[in-house]
Structure formats: C-alpha cells, structure tokens
Design an enzyme around this catalytic site. Sequence first.
Site, PDB file in Angstrom:
ATOM      1  N   ARG A   1      16.083 -79.252  24.750  1.00 57.53           N
ATOM      2  CA  ARG A   1      17.497 -79.627  24.823  1.00 57.53           C
ATOM      3  C   ARG A   1      17.942 -79.655  26.283  1.00 57.53           C
ATOM      4  O   ARG A   1      17.505 -78.811  27.090  1.00 57.53           O
ATOM      5  CB  ARG A   1      18.360 -78.612  24.052  1.00 57.53           C
ATOM      6  CG  ARG A   1      18.272 -78.728  22.540  1.00 57.53           C
ATOM      7  CD  ARG A   1      18.903 -80.008  22.009  1.00 57.53           C
ATOM      8  NE  ARG A   1      18.837 -80.125  20.568  1.00 57.53           N
ATOM      9  CZ  ARG A   1      17.883 -80.786  19.885  1.00 57.53           C
ATOM     10  NH1 ARG A   1      16.917 -81.403  20.532  1.00 57.53           N
ATOM     11  NH2 ARG A   1      17.929 -80.865  18.577  1.00 57.53           N
TER      12      ARG A   1
ATOM     13  N   HIS B   1      15.187 -89.112  25.054  1.00 59.49           N
ATOM     14  CA  HIS B   1      15.163 -88.210  23.891  1.00 59.49           C
ATOM     15  C   HIS B   1      14.240 -88.786  22.801  1.00 59.49           C
ATOM     16  O   HIS B   1      14.662 -89.021  21.659  1.00 59.49           O
ATOM     17  CB  HIS B   1      16.577 -87.969  23.344  1.00 59.49           C
ATOM     18  CG  HIS B   1      16.668 -86.717  22.515  1.00 59.49           C
ATOM     19  ND1 HIS B   1      17.746 -85.856  22.553  1.00 59.49           N
ATOM     20  CD2 HIS B   1      15.801 -86.164  21.615  1.00 59.49           C
ATOM     21  CE1 HIS B   1      17.550 -84.846  21.713  1.00 59.49           C
ATOM     22  NE2 HIS B   1      16.377 -85.017  21.132  1.00 59.49           N
TER      23      HIS B   1
HETATM   24  P1  NAP Z   1      10.940 -73.289  15.827  1.00 56.24           P
HETATM   25  O1  NAP Z   1       9.809 -73.517  14.883  1.00 56.24           O
HETATM   26  O2  NAP Z   1      12.167 -72.630  15.314  1.00 56.24           O
HETATM   27  O3  NAP Z   1      10.355 -72.460  17.053  1.00 56.24           O
HETATM   28  C1  NAP Z   1      11.177 -71.874  18.003  1.00 56.24           C
HETATM   29  C2  NAP Z   1      10.326 -70.991  18.910  1.00 56.24           C
HETATM   30  O4  NAP Z   1      11.151 -70.549  20.000  1.00 56.24           O
HETATM   31  C3  NAP Z   1       9.809 -69.730  18.189  1.00 56.24           C
HETATM   32  O5  NAP Z   1       8.509 -69.428  18.618  1.00 56.24           O
HETATM   33  C4  NAP Z   1      10.782 -68.660  18.664  1.00 56.24           C
HETATM   34  O6  NAP Z   1      10.221 -67.345  18.698  1.00 56.24           O
HETATM   35  C5  NAP Z   1      11.036 -69.127  20.089  1.00 56.24           C
HETATM   36  N1  NAP Z   1      12.280 -68.550  20.606  1.00 56.24           N
HETATM   37  C6  NAP Z   1      13.539 -68.666  20.095  1.00 56.24           C
HETATM   38  N2  NAP Z   1      14.416 -67.971  20.849  1.00 56.24           N
HETATM   39  C7  NAP Z   1      13.685 -67.373  21.830  1.00 56.24           C
HETATM   40  C8  NAP Z   1      14.016 -66.509  22.908  1.00 56.24           C
HETATM   41  N3  NAP Z   1      15.281 -66.107  23.135  1.00 56.24           N
HETATM   42  N4  NAP Z   1      13.016 -66.091  23.698  1.00 56.24           N
HETATM   43  C9  NAP Z   1      11.735 -66.472  23.477  1.00 56.24           C
HETATM   44  N5  NAP Z   1      11.352 -67.291  22.478  1.00 56.24           N
HETATM   45  C10 NAP Z   1      12.324 -67.743  21.666  1.00 56.24           C
HETATM   46  O7  NAP Z   1      11.420 -74.660  16.483  1.00 56.24           O
HETATM   47  P2  NAP Z   1      10.591 -76.028  16.618  1.00 56.24           P
HETATM   48  O8  NAP Z   1      10.571 -76.761  15.341  1.00 56.24           O
HETATM   49  O9  NAP Z   1       9.312 -75.717  17.296  1.00 56.24           O
HETATM   50  O10 NAP Z   1      11.557 -76.857  17.598  1.00 56.24           O
HETATM   51  C11 NAP Z   1      11.892 -76.361  18.877  1.00 56.24           C
HETATM   52  C12 NAP Z   1      12.973 -77.214  19.505  1.00 56.24           C
HETATM   53  O11 NAP Z   1      12.450 -78.475  19.911  1.00 56.24           O
HETATM   54  C13 NAP Z   1      14.126 -77.622  18.582  1.00 56.24           C
HETATM   55  O12 NAP Z   1      15.049 -76.564  18.421  1.00 56.24           O
HETATM   56  C14 NAP Z   1      14.715 -78.800  19.313  1.00 56.24           C
HETATM   57  O13 NAP Z   1      15.691 -78.344  20.236  1.00 56.24           O
HETATM   58  C15 NAP Z   1      13.532 -79.361  20.093  1.00 56.24           C
HETATM   59  N6  NAP Z   1      13.138 -80.702  19.611  1.00 56.24           N
HETATM   60  C16 NAP Z   1      13.201 -81.737  20.489  1.00 56.24           C
HETATM   61  C17 NAP Z   1      12.798 -82.989  20.074  1.00 56.24           C
HETATM   62  C18 NAP Z   1      12.778 -84.141  21.031  1.00 56.24           C
HETATM   63  O14 NAP Z   1      12.512 -85.265  20.636  1.00 56.24           O
HETATM   64  N7  NAP Z   1      13.021 -83.921  22.298  1.00 56.24           N
HETATM   65  C19 NAP Z   1      12.338 -83.193  18.768  1.00 56.24           C
HETATM   66  C20 NAP Z   1      12.318 -82.111  17.908  1.00 56.24           C
HETATM   67  C21 NAP Z   1      12.709 -80.851  18.342  1.00 56.24           C
HETATM   68  P3  NAP Z   1       9.670 -66.619  17.355  1.00 56.24           P
HETATM   69  O15 NAP Z   1       8.387 -67.345  17.030  1.00 56.24           O
HETATM   70  O16 NAP Z   1       9.421 -65.220  17.790  1.00 56.24           O
HETATM   71  O17 NAP Z   1      10.739 -66.788  16.322  1.00 56.24           O
HETATM   72  C1  GLV Z   2      15.411 -83.825  17.968  1.00 58.67           C
HETATM   73  O1  GLV Z   2      15.737 -83.536  19.078  1.00 58.67           O
HETATM   74  C2  GLV Z   2      15.356 -82.891  16.886  1.00 58.67           C
HETATM   75  O2  GLV Z   2      15.823 -81.755  17.044  1.00 58.67           O
HETATM   76  O3  GLV Z   2      14.865 -83.271  15.806  1.00 58.67           O
END
Ligand code: NAP
Ligand code: GLV
Length: 291
Positions: A206, A254
């Site tokens: 983000r 994005h």
């Molecule tokens: P997720 O499965 O919820 O994983 C989040 C990870 O971040 C977990 O390992 C969590 O730790 C860690 N985390 C959260 N808060 C933290 C903190 N304060 N300190 C250290 N680690 C922390 O999320 P995801 O599905 O992988 O997605 C991650 C992010 O990618 C989304 O929230 C979104 O913003 C972004 N995204 C971007 C795109 C794009 O096209 N650019 C697309 C999709 C997603 P734990 O394992 O200990 O819970």
């Molecule tokens: C894209 O940024 C998503 O969170 O799916």
Amino acid sequence: MPAHHLALTRAELAGDPVDVAIVANPPPGSLADLRGLRLIQSLWAGVDRLLADATVPQQVPLARMVDSAMNQAMAETALWATLALHRGFFRYAANQRAAQWLPHDQRRSDEVPVLVLGYGQMGQMTAKRLAQQGYPVTAWRRDAGQVPASLPGVQVATGEAALLAALAQTQVVINLLPLTSETRGILCAQLLSRLPTGAGLVNLARGAHMVEADVMAALDSGRLGHAVLDVFATEPLPTDHPFWRHPRVTVLPHAAAMTDARSAAQVVARNVDALATGRPLAHLVARYRGY
Ligand code: NAP
Ligand code: GLV
C-alpha cells in the site's frame, strides 16, 4: 484492478434484504444500511479501505480475497523486481536510453539477501519463489507464535530487533504487509537508514506504508539504489509526481497482483455456499488487528 462497486445500485436494493455484499472498495457509506446483511466479501486481498469506513456494519463478518492465482501473480512481480535489481537490468535499461555500452559487476543470487516484510498469503509464496531462485530470504511477520511450515532457505523473524538486524544485511526489501495502524508509514527514513547503501526497495502493498518524502530523500542520497513502486498515497499517481520521472524509480499502476475474475469467482462462490449451508466462512478478517 478498477474499483468495482456493489453489483446492484442502492435504488435497486431499496427495501430488499441483502444476504451478501460482494465488494471491491465501494464508496464509504455504501454498506451502511443494507437490511439483513450476513457477509461482506471483499474482492481485494487488502481490506484497509473497508476497515477505515466507520459505516461498515461491525457485527457482519468480513472476508477478504485469498486466491492462489493472486499469490502467484504477486510472487512473479516480486521475483521480476528482485532479479532486475540484483542483475542491474534497470540500469541497463537506462544505459540503453543513453546509448551507453556499460557492463556492470555480476553478483550471484546467494550474495543478494532479500527481506520480505509480511509472511502471509503473498509473503509466503514470494519468499518460496525467491528462495528457490537462490536468494537468502528473511521474512518478517507479527506473531512469533504462529509458525507456518518452514520453507527451505527462508528465515522467519519477528519483532523490532530482528527487523533492524535483518535490514542491515538486506540488498532488496519487499513490502507485503497489510496497512494497519502499526504498519502505516513503516517505510520511513528511520527504517531506510538501516539498509546498506544502494539497496533496492520494492513496495507492492500500500502507498501509505511509505513516507514518500523519505523514500525520495533516500533515493537522492544513494541509500536506495532503486525503488520499484506499485502503490501510492494517491492513485492514480498524479502526472506531476516526481516518482514518474525519477531515473531510479520504476512505477507500476497498482498491478502487482490483480484479482483474477475466474478464480476469485470460485473463492466467492465457496464462501456464499458456506454461508448458505452453515459451514465456517473462510478468510475472515480479524478487525481488532486490522487484517
Ligand atoms: P496476509 O495473508 O494477511 O499477511 C499479512 C502478513 O503481514 C502476515 O504475515 C502478518 O503477520 C504480517 N504483519 C501484519 N502486521 C504486522 C506487523 N505489525 N509487523 C510485522 N508483520 C505484520 O496478507 P496478504 O494476503 O499476504 O496481503 C498482504 C497485502 O498485500 C494486502 O494487505 C494488500 O495491502 C497487499 N496487496 C497488494 C496488491 C497489489 O496489487 N499491489 C495485491 C494484493 C494485495 P502474521 O503472519 O504474524 O499474522
Ligand atoms: C489489491 O491491492 C488488493 O488488495 O487486492
């Protein structure tokens, strides 16, 4: 992905109860007074904008998009960025624009430590693909208690001290954290100052994770050699934003991992079916922790 709103307009919905709202960042207030709502299903993986809307009913379960096709796309973007940073391909592209024939030093992948911030759905797939490519990977997560199956070549770290220690060894830092009150502005001068001179930054999560002025200053001082940025405080990135024209910034719109309509539809259908048949809902957001 383009912003989708509710499939039906509010006028069409007036009066009728709605069981499930399938949404991708609808305008704030859209979900405020839907009668009978039992599930909010996000088509986005990150739900920070939904959580920031105080009018979203708090008692209704909120599920986010978790789709292996999306995780795979994210890992591909991260791998491409890491390879390009490691092998100097962004510099070669700049050299070509200047008609400069200039071979650079060639490092091995095992000489390029990568730090992945976030070890969830996206972070685990990314760490695995990078480790398979020979990069030494450290993955940083929040909760030391929840240990996923260990991946060969991936060290998992938690806590601030471990983060600071990892940063000092890192050549490429990839941000895959959710946006929460704890992670907003994490990519700031203090963190960037811990990196070795010339390190690469890849922000795929983000825009609000970055303090943009600090990233720009780190680029200009040489602390950061190059930044690959997919997400921004304001999207679309304004045409006069300095990131567009910085010689050591690569801008993506994005697009690191877009929702795949084919597989996402199946994810949604499974959750709607679970709701209908009384089975547990998948991928529920823990509102108290913000992801
Ligand atoms: P997720 O499965 O919820 O994983 C989040 C990870 O971040 C977990 O390992 C969590 O730790 C860690 N985390 C959260 N808060 C933290 C903190 N304060 N300190 C250290 N680690 C922390 O999320 P995801 O599905 O992988 O997605 C991650 C992010 O990618 C989304 O929230 C979104 O913003 C972004 N995204 C971007 C795109 C794009 O096209 N650019 C697309 C999709 C997603 P734990 O394992 O200990 O819970
Ligand atoms: C894209 O940024 C998503 O969170 O799916």
